[in-house]
Enzyme design. Sequence first.
Site, PDB file in Angstrom:
ATOM      1  N   GLY A   1      44.529 -18.071  39.926  1.00  0.00           N
ATOM      2  CA  GLY A   1      43.300 -17.516  39.357  1.00  0.00           C
ATOM      3  C   GLY A   1      43.361 -16.013  39.173  1.00  0.00           C
ATOM      4  O   GLY A   1      44.270 -15.469  38.548  1.00  0.00           O
ATOM      5  N   GLY A   2      42.367 -15.335  39.749  1.00  0.00           N
ATOM      6  CA  GLY A   2      42.267 -13.886  39.600  1.00  0.00           C
ATOM      7  C   GLY A   2      43.489 -13.165  40.133  1.00  0.00           C
ATOM      8  O   GLY A   2      43.809 -12.051  39.706  1.00  0.00           O
TER       9      GLY A   2
ATOM     10  N   GLY B   1      67.117  -6.236   8.966  1.00  0.00           N
ATOM     11  CA  GLY B   1      65.873  -5.698   9.509  1.00  0.00           C
ATOM     12  C   GLY B   1      66.063  -5.204  10.928  1.00  0.00           C
ATOM     13  O   GLY B   1      65.417  -4.241  11.366  1.00  0.00           O
ATOM     14  N   ALA B   2      66.982  -5.849  11.650  1.00  0.00           N
ATOM     15  CA  ALA B   2      67.203  -5.455  13.038  1.00  0.00           C
ATOM     16  C   ALA B   2      67.763  -4.029  13.119  1.00  0.00           C
ATOM     17  O   ALA B   2      67.510  -3.309  14.085  1.00  0.00           O
ATOM     18  CB  ALA B   2      68.137  -6.445  13.724  1.00  0.00           C
TER      19      ALA B   2
END
Length: 508
Positions: A169-170, A404-405
């Site tokens: 949880g938290g 693109g790399a």
Amino acid sequence: MKQVLIELEAKRETARQGGGTRRIEAQHAKGKLTARERVDLLLDEGSFEEFDMFVEHRATDFGMAEQKVPGDGVVTGWGTINGRTVFVFSKDFTVFGGSLSSAHAQKILKVQRQAIKMGAPIIGLFDAGGARIQEGVDSLAGYADIFLENTLASGVIPQIAVIMGPCAGGDVYSPAIMDFIFMVKDTSYMYVTGPDVVKTVTHEDVSHEDLGGYRVHAMKSGVADGAFENDLEAMTQVRRLVDFLPTSNRERPPVRVSFDDAEREEASLDTLVPANPNKPYDMKELISKVVDEADFFEISPDFAKNIICGFARMDGQPVGVVANQPQVLAGVLDIDASRKAARFVRFCDAFEIPLVTFVDVPGFMPGTRQEQGGLIRHGAKLLFAYAEATVPKITIITRKAYGGAYDVMSSKHIRGDLNYAWPTAEIAVMGSKGAVEIIFRNQTEEELAAREAEYKDRFANPFVAASRGYIDDVIMPHGTRRRIVRGLRSLKGKVLQNPWKKHDNIPL
Ligand code: HXC
């Protein structure tokens, strides 16, 4: 007077006992240390100043009025790591499973706010079962207050979480907002809901380990940035990490006297890259030979191993190192590698830690799995992170920088300050075989082979990029350390600001 002192010491002793001897023994039997033992290992000897040792919860439902433990399940305060102030909270599993009551939350909030005000890192040691079930919404409110402080502190002070027990949880969402999460192997788990709840909701039978052990988070999900063998190693390594970091975004990273010669040459680097471009080599060898004393603190070493991220020093100055790893998936950029490196680059930029990038990348990973997983958006994270970064950026291309790399990996075009290439660099739209198969589709095998040789000759080198000024110099591999050190010195006075904005909109 003497009686008062004795009473104070007795009260303190009660608080130090937490949930009592039986639960402390159970903690030890699981191979875990107590909250206080962990704090003692984390901080310089005798430096811990504790806050709120006598705080108790105020709940009355479910018989809670009769069950009060001073300190209420969390040890908080401040101390030093190698002389520099850090704030700490350490969850005590022996008290209501370390769960969070309203009073417990107030203790954590106090150190969070103090850390932000003082400009000092905060370290949270988590060993806790989430919201104190007996307190209901007051506990949820406490968590939300902590999450808010975590968020406000982000980019202001380093925030480090260590998961040292079963955390739910938290107690996983607060770490998730912090900068780094580390786990302890075989004794720590992270999940939003534990195996029992999973069973009820999805009828799935799953172990703690398979749901949220270190193999899940440090190897597959990437939620954790590393896992250590035991509590002692975890505390020792967190101390080591803190030494690389500035105390806040108001301070510069701590420069140390270096005993490693800044001019040191490494002849073996001249033969690191194999003649065959398809043969891998270990990029970590390059990193350890270039940085001060081979001291490299790697982040997420077991997740997305095709990219390497970590902290090192160059002539005493902390740097963030990002490097493609040709040994794993040929160093390709995929979703996980992009996410991992983007987060690291942004941390370094937020805390003024210069970036040193080693490039050997064949491109982005093709395929349906990657596309369906959102490679476009995840890949854009890394592009965005490098492009917006205003810290000094030094880039060394050792071999492939394709497509693109090439642009993404801290290229000149996205404000790389010093971009160097080794003579073995190949800067091109793609590998020569793939390239000729596309542009000369209908040619025979022999013709293709000739075209490939021609393409290689023309593009598989650093000189076309150098002739355009996209590469500042083609350097000797053996002189890499010297060139980076000199580069960092020349970039000390760098001033660069992005246009005013409320905040950016990184492709999350
Ligand atoms: C109160 C708790 C508790 C809790 C554990 N304890 N969790 N008390 N509130 N949340 C107590 C137990 O009663 C027990 O008390 C002691 O801690 C040790 O717990 P065990 O169950 O015996 O230990 P273990 O078998 O090791 O299991 C640990 C555990 C399990 C996996 C953490 O206790 C568990 O599943 N707890 C509940 C987790 C959970 O669902 N929490 C709420 C999440 S929701 P005694 O007296 O016997 O020593 C949440 C909301 C915020 O956190 C979300 C924000 C996004």
